[in-house]
Design a protein around this motif. Sequence first.
Motif, mmCIF file in Angstrom:
data_model
loop_
_atom_site.group_PDB
_atom_site.id
_atom_site.type_symbol
_atom_site.label_atom_id
_atom_site.label_comp_id
_atom_site.label_asym_id
_atom_site.label_seq_id
_atom_site.Cartn_x
_atom_site.Cartn_y
_atom_site.Cartn_z
ATOM 1 N N GLU A 199 0.827 -1.200 0.000
ATOM 2 C CA GLU A 199 0.000 0.000 0.000
ATOM 3 C C GLU A 199 0.867 1.259 0.000
ATOM 4 N N ASN A 200 1.964 1.242 0.764
ATOM 5 C CA ASN A 200 2.888 2.382 0.752
ATOM 6 C C ASN A 200 3.483 2.589 -0.636
ATOM 7 N N ALA A 201 3.849 1.515 -1.312
ATOM 8 C CA ALA A 201 4.396 1.612 -2.669
ATOM 9 C C ALA A 201 3.344 2.171 -3.628
ATOM 10 N N ARG A 202 2.104 1.721 -3.494
ATOM 11 C CA ARG A 202 1.028 2.229 -4.344
ATOM 12 C C ARG A 202 0.805 3.718 -4.104
ATOM 13 N N LEU A 203 0.791 4.116 -2.829
ATOM 14 C CA LEU A 203 0.606 5.532 -2.499
ATOM 15 C C LEU A 203 1.773 6.377 -3.001
ATOM 16 N N PHE A 204 2.990 5.859 -2.914
ATOM 17 C CA PHE A 204 4.163 6.579 -3.419
ATOM 18 C C PHE A 204 4.037 6.778 -4.927
ATOM 19 N N ASP A 205 3.666 5.728 -5.658
ATOM 20 C CA ASP A 205 3.487 5.839 -7.113
ATOM 21 C C ASP A 205 2.425 6.874 -7.452
ATOM 22 N N GLU A 206 1.326 6.857 -6.720
ATOM 23 C CA GLU A 206 0.260 7.820 -6.962
ATOM 24 C C GLU A 206 0.730 9.244 -6.668
ATOM 25 N N THR A 207 1.501 9.419 -5.605
ATOM 26 C CA THR A 207 2.046 10.736 -5.271
ATOM 27 C C THR A 207 2.986 11.222 -6.364
ATOM 28 N N GLN A 208 3.839 10.339 -6.873
ATOM 29 C CA GLN A 208 4.758 10.700 -7.957
ATOM 30 C C GLN A 208 3.978 11.107 -9.207
ATOM 31 N N ARG A 209 2.916 10.366 -9.521
ATOM 32 C CA ARG A 209 2.102 10.691 -10.691
ATOM 33 C C ARG A 209 1.453 12.066 -10.530
ATOM 34 N N LEU A 210 0.896 12.323 -9.350
ATOM 35 C CA LEU A 210 0.259 13.615 -9.105
ATOM 36 C C LEU A 210 1.272 14.758 -9.117
ATOM 37 N N LEU A 211 2.473 14.500 -8.616
ATOM 38 C CA LEU A 211 3.527 15.517 -8.641
ATOM 39 C C LEU A 211 3.889 15.864 -10.088
ATOM 40 N N LYS A 212 4.001 14.854 -10.933
ATOM 41 C CA LYS A 212 4.316 15.086 -12.346
ATOM 42 C C LYS A 212 3.220 15.910 -13.016
ATOM 43 N N VAL A 213 1.964 15.570 -12.739
ATOM 44 C CA VAL A 213 0.845 16.321 -13.305
ATOM 45 C C VAL A 213 0.892 17.765 -12.824
ATOM 46 N N THR A 214 1.177 17.965 -11.545
ATOM 47 C CA THR A 214 1.258 19.316 -10.981
ATOM 48 C C THR A 214 2.382 20.111 -11.632
ATOM 49 N N GLU A 215 3.534 19.480 -11.827
ATOM 50 C CA GLU A 215 4.664 20.161 -12.471
ATOM 51 C C GLU A 215 4.324 20.529 -13.911
ATOM 52 N N GLU A 216 3.635 19.630 -14.621
ATOM 53 C CA GLU A 216 3.228 19.936 -15.996
ATOM 54 C C GLU A 216 2.270 21.111 -16.034
ATOM 55 N N ARG A 217 1.314 21.120 -15.108
ATOM 56 C CA ARG A 217 0.349 22.225 -15.056
ATOM 57 C C ARG A 217 1.049 23.538 -14.700
ATOM 58 N N ALA A 218 2.012 23.479 -13.796
ATOM 59 C CA ALA A 218 2.749 24.687 -13.420
ATOM 60 C C ALA A 218 3.529 25.224 -14.622
ATOM 61 N N ALA A 219 4.128 24.331 -15.411
ATOM 62 C CA ALA A 219 4.854 24.763 -16.612
ATOM 63 C C ALA A 219 3.894 25.398 -17.614
ATOM 64 N N GLU A 220 2.717 24.798 -17.770
ATOM 65 C CA GLU A 220 1.721 25.359 -18.684
ATOM 66 C C GLU A 220 1.272 26.740 -18.223
ATOM 67 N N LEU A 221 1.008 26.860 -16.928
ATOM 68 C CA LEU A 221 0.592 28.159 -16.397
ATOM 69 C C LEU A 221 1.702 29.196 -16.534
ATOM 70 N N GLY A 222 2.953 28.758 -16.354
ATOM 71 C CA GLY A 222 4.087 29.664 -16.532
ATOM 72 C C GLY A 222 4.172 30.169 -17.964
ATOM 73 N N ALA A 223 3.968 29.274 -18.928
ATOM 74 C CA ALA A 223 4.004 29.678 -20.337
ATOM 75 C C ALA A 223 2.854 30.626 -20.657
ATOM 76 N N ILE A 224 1.672 30.335 -20.129
ATOM 77 C CA ILE A 224 0.524 31.216 -20.361
ATOM 78 C C ILE A 224 0.788 32.590 -19.758
ATOM 79 N N SER A 225 1.351 32.610 -18.576
ATOM 80 C CA SER A 225 1.664 33.874 -17.917
ATOM 81 C C SER A 225 2.687 34.672 -18.719
ATOM 82 N N LYS A 226 3.715 33.982 -19.206
ATOM 83 C CA LYS A 226 4.769 34.644 -19.990
ATOM 84 C C LYS A 226 4.191 35.265 -21.260
ATOM 85 N N VAL A 227 3.341 34.512 -21.957
ATOM 86 C CA VAL A 227 2.718 35.037 -23.174
ATOM 87 C C VAL A 227 1.793 36.197 -22.833
#
Length: 150
Positions: free
Chosen positions: A59-87
């Motif tokens: 269960e800890n391994a599953r939760l870690f994988d899910e946290t990593q996936r959500l972190l990646k999604v958050t980083e992608e969204r932050a990059a998108e928002l940064g690009a939108i802000s820059k434009v």
Amino acid sequence: MAVSPCLARMGKSVVFVPGGGDQARGMVDLVDMQHEHAFSESDVRLLTTLANAMSVALENARLFDETQRLLKVTEERAAELGAISKVSQALIVESELDSTIQLIGSQMREIFSADIVYLALLQSADESDPLPISIWRIVRTAHLWRRAHQ
């Protein structure tokens, strides 16, 4: 716990222990093919402890994988928002159409890792048949952008 007749025929001693405590998330089975009563109460307690520890680790391994996936999604969204802000910030400053188009196209190339971006301004007498007035082709070259035609 009920023992399946098929599994009971597999051996003379069979032990089934659910893993996960109150919420069984798996099962560990032990089978001794030769000896009856091969597993003591102490064996069952140890197996139960190990099965629960295994369940927690999984269960800890599953939760870690899910946290990593959500972190990646958050980083992608932050990059998108940064690009939108820059434009958006650049568009506030930029008033010339060609420079604005070049800026938007360059940002789209960067965000989507595209080699070419086409941007078109459309004008339409009716909504069903828009006609391009201008088309820009933004390419990844030393000369960052070219206007295709007007």
